[in-house]
Design a protein around this motif. Structure first.
Motif: not given
Length: 428
Positions: A132-139, A334-335, A339-351
């Motif tokens: 989802p981070v990729v989808a957010t940052e590429e769209a 969520l995304n 912010p970009t610098e901790t977006r994947a980290t946030a997804n990790g916590w939710v996961g």
């Protein structure tokens, strides 16, 4: 990028969708075949799985819970995605996770099988947190919910393919099934050509980040709200979806072909849910759509475990629709608030929170099935109290972080270069 290619079908998004499709196949193959695994290793017979008063339900629930619990470790992979890059984590996580899924077929006992699958689970879960981070940052913002819906559809396609293959030839054993899923790792070199680290994440490569695994204080409150909601939702979906094949085949007597047909029918139903969620998220609002979908799931899950096979079929299909509807707006929320610098980290916590919710749900459901007179009673006790808490989505901020506007600018500039025009000029 060609002029007529939709933004949500950009090459990096397609590559990430392939990876989450592989992860869906790997994870759902375990769910679909666990009853067969228990019988093959002598942990239970088909008749024992049908014994709601014995300890078989608790035993299977414990095995499922242990596998899911290791998914918490995906948090570390998600944090690394903010530090070493999205591409590297996606490819290595998917490859290693699929290979461990195949290795599990060589294990001599049920609990050794569980142990090896549990090692691969966090790797596959990491990919699900990063796509989802990729989808957010590429769209662009206008394409974002569609891109996120595309990711969800790809995951469902992987799971659905497993369900269609499983009953072929009178029933594919769990070993050929899992080995076939593991063979998907051979296609990763081709997928790797599509996946990249987005311009937005590369721009943040040198940014000073918070301590490992943390986010800035201003973003902590919405992250906590999202984590709690993910935990509660997965307390329902964890057992409701994971027990589907055991309940349908061993308890209600449905054939593997009937279950495969059910999952096949769930494909268009889930797609309809995704389209509704995409539309409603963009027009009615991310928060309201997320709350409505989340509140609907407990009731539909109870229906699935309320009686005969038709009730199971209807309840499951409506649950799939509701999950499809809430998927894109929840992912966008969520995304877009991180912010970009901790977006994947946030997804990790939710996961990780979702994993904990699923584990709690699996353990509780197995124990409740053993203690209560029916699956329906267990479902009502566990699922229904979570419905009113869906209102928690209304606590999330309406504003998005400035990074989202920057993503739009970078994508527009990249598209302009591909068209041979300067940003801001006619035709750009």
């Amino acid at each position: 990028m060609r002029r007529n290619t939709p933004g949500w079908l950009a090459a990096p998004i397609v590559g990430a969708a392939c990876i989450t499709m592989f992860a869906g196949a790997g994870q759902f193959a375990i769910t679909a075949s666990l009853g067969d695994v228990a019988v093959a290793f002598g942990v239970a017979t088909a008749g024992q799985v049908d014994d709601a008063s014995g300890m078989t339900a608790g035993t299977l629930g414990l095995g499922l819970a242990l596998i899911r619990l290791t998914g918490v470790l995906a948090l570390f992979g998600s944090v690394l995605a903010d530090r070493v890059g999205r591409r590297r984590i996606l490819l290595w996580g998917a490859g290693a996770g699929l290979l461990l899924t195949g290795l599990s077929t060589a294990m001599p006992t049920f609990w050794w099988f569980v142990a090896i699958v549990a090692l691969g689970r966090p790797l596959l879960t990491t990919t699900n947190a990063v796509v989802p981070v990729v989808a957010t940052e590429e769209a662009r913002t206008v394409d974002r919910t569609t891109a996120l819906a595309f990711m969800s559809a790809a995951y469902a396609l992987g799971a659905g393919a497993v369900s269609l293959v499983r009953p072929l030839g009178g029933g594919v054993g769990f070993r050929p099934l899992l080995l076939g899923v593991a063979a998907l790792a051979c296609t990763l070199p081709l997928v790797a050509r599509l996946v990249r680290d987005s311009p937005a994440s590369l721009e943040k490569a040198d940014v000073v980040r918070p301590a490992f695994g943390t986010v800035e204080r201003v973003h902590a409150r919405p992250l906590v709200v999202l984590c709690v909601l993910a935990l509660l939702t997965n307390m329902v979906t964890g057992p409701a979806l994971t027990w589907l094949f055991v309940y349908g085949e061993q308890v209600r007597g449905a054939t593997s072909m009937q279950m495969a047909g059910l999952v096949f029918a769930a494909g268009p139903i889930g797609l309809a849910g995704l389209l509704v969620g995409r539309w409603a998220g963009d027009r009615i609002g991310r928060r309201i759509t997320s709350a409505l979908g989340t509140a609907l799931v407990p009731a539909t899950a109870v229906l699935a475990y309320s009686g005969d096979v038709p009730a199971l079929q209807l309840g499951y299909l409506v649950t799939v629709f509701a999950l499809g509807m809430l998927g894109p707006p929840v992912a966008a929320l969520l995304n877009e608030v991180m912010p970009t610098e901790t977006r994947a980290t946030a997804n990790g916590w939710v996961g990780a929170s979702a994993v904990i919710g699923g584990v709690v749900g699996l353990l509780a459901f197995g124990l409740l099935v053993d203690a209560l007179p029916s699956y329906r009673a267990a479902a009502m006790v566990l699922f229904l109290p979570t419905a009113p808490l869906a209102l928690g989505y209304l606590l999330l901020p309406k504003d998005v972080v400035q990074d989202v506007e920057e993503i739009d600018r970078l994508i527009e500039a990249e598209r302009a270069v591909a068209r041979g025009t300067a940003p801001g000029t006619p035709g750009s």
